[in-house]
Every structure is written in C-alpha cells, then in structure tokens.
Scaffold this motif. Structure first.
Motif, PDB file in Angstrom:
ATOM      1  N   VAL A  40      49.087  69.134 -21.295  1.00  0.00           N
ATOM      2  CA  VAL A  40      49.229  67.809 -20.180  1.00  0.00           C
ATOM      3  C   VAL A  40      49.849  66.744 -20.484  1.00  0.00           C
ATOM      4  N   PHE A  41      50.482  66.766 -21.947  1.00  0.00           N
ATOM      5  CA  PHE A  41      51.173  66.240 -23.061  1.00  0.00           C
ATOM      6  C   PHE A  41      52.727  66.059 -22.894  1.00  0.00           C
ATOM      7  N   THR A  42      52.735  68.477 -22.181  1.00  0.00           N
ATOM      8  CA  THR A  42      54.145  68.891 -21.717  1.00  0.00           C
ATOM      9  C   THR A  42      54.994  68.027 -20.290  1.00  0.00           C
ATOM     10  N   ALA A  43      53.798  68.217 -19.629  1.00  0.00           N
ATOM     11  CA  ALA A  43      53.798  68.101 -17.596  1.00  0.00           C
ATOM     12  C   ALA A  43      54.044  66.241 -17.664  1.00  0.00           C
ATOM     13  N   ASP A  44      53.495  65.489 -19.098  1.00  0.00           N
ATOM     14  CA  ASP A  44      54.083  64.101 -18.695  1.00  0.00           C
ATOM     15  C   ASP A  44      55.314  63.748 -19.964  1.00  0.00           C
ATOM     16  N   THR A  45      55.928  64.794 -20.204  1.00  0.00           N
ATOM     17  CA  THR A  45      58.058  64.833 -20.995  1.00  0.00           C
ATOM     18  C   THR A  45      58.317  64.970 -19.664  1.00  0.00           C
ATOM     19  N   VAL A  46      57.693  66.344 -19.363  1.00  0.00           N
ATOM     20  CA  VAL A  46      58.779  66.434 -17.905  1.00  0.00           C
ATOM     21  C   VAL A  46      58.669  66.200 -16.850  1.00  0.00           C
ATOM     22  N   ALA A  47      57.771  65.106 -16.492  1.00  0.00           N
ATOM     23  CA  ALA A  47      57.845  64.256 -15.402  1.00  0.00           C
ATOM     24  C   ALA A  47      58.641  63.236 -15.735  1.00  0.00           C
ATOM     25  N   ASN A  48      58.488  62.518 -16.984  1.00  0.00           N
ATOM     26  CA  ASN A  48      59.260  61.056 -17.590  1.00  0.00           C
ATOM     27  C   ASN A  48      60.285  61.596 -17.273  1.00  0.00           C
ATOM     28  N   VAL A  49      61.800  62.571 -17.646  1.00  0.00           N
ATOM     29  CA  VAL A  49      62.326  63.216 -17.660  1.00  0.00           C
ATOM     30  C   VAL A  49      63.042  63.362 -16.439  1.00  0.00           C
ATOM     31  N   GLN A  50      62.670  63.850 -15.492  1.00  0.00           N
ATOM     32  CA  GLN A  50      63.012  63.928 -14.095  1.00  0.00           C
ATOM     33  C   GLN A  50      62.309  62.237 -13.624  1.00  0.00           C
ATOM     34  N   TRP A  51      62.100  61.784 -14.209  1.00  0.00           N
ATOM     35  CA  TRP A  51      61.422  60.042 -13.195  1.00  0.00           C
ATOM     36  C   TRP A  51      63.403  59.259 -14.159  1.00  0.00           C
TER      37      TRP A  51
END
Length: 74
Positions: A40-51
C-alpha cells in the motif's frame, strides 16, 4: 475393533491437521500484514509521484511560449 482403530486414526489425523493449519496461520498472518502495508505504501508513493508529474505537465502546457509539439515535448 479394527474399525474403531481406523476411526481413531482418522480423527487424530484430522485434529493434527487442524492444529497444524492454525499454527501456520498464526505464524504467517503478521508477515502478510507487513507485506500488505509495504504494498500500500509503495502504491501510494507511485500514485503521488504520477499526480505530481501530471500537475507539472499541466502547468507547463498552460504556460506561455508553447507554439509547437516539439516545444511541448521539451
């Protein structure tokens, strides 16, 4: 008498299997929880970078001085 012995062996095997299954679950559950937290942490990090990248690109496209696709790509 032989039938009772077979039933006792089957019952003991079943009880052993259930006990073993419970112990394995107790041992593995914390690891699965930890892995889930990391996923979950990794997915959130990747999503934030993309946003953030989308916001940067959006601001760049709104800016003045873009008159061609090449300038936009730069």
């Amino acid at each position: 008498m032989g039938c009772i012995a077979v039933l006792i062996v089957i019952l003991l095997t079943f009880l052993f299997y259930r006990s073993l299954e419970r112990e394995i679950y107790k041992e593995r559950a914390p690891y699965m929880t930890e892995i889930s937290v990391h996923v979950v942490f990794t997915a959130d990090t990747v999503a934030n970078v993309q946003w953030n990248l989308a916001a940067i690109l959006s601001n760049r496209m709104r800016g003045p001085g873009i008159s061609s696709t090449a300038e936009l790509a730069d």
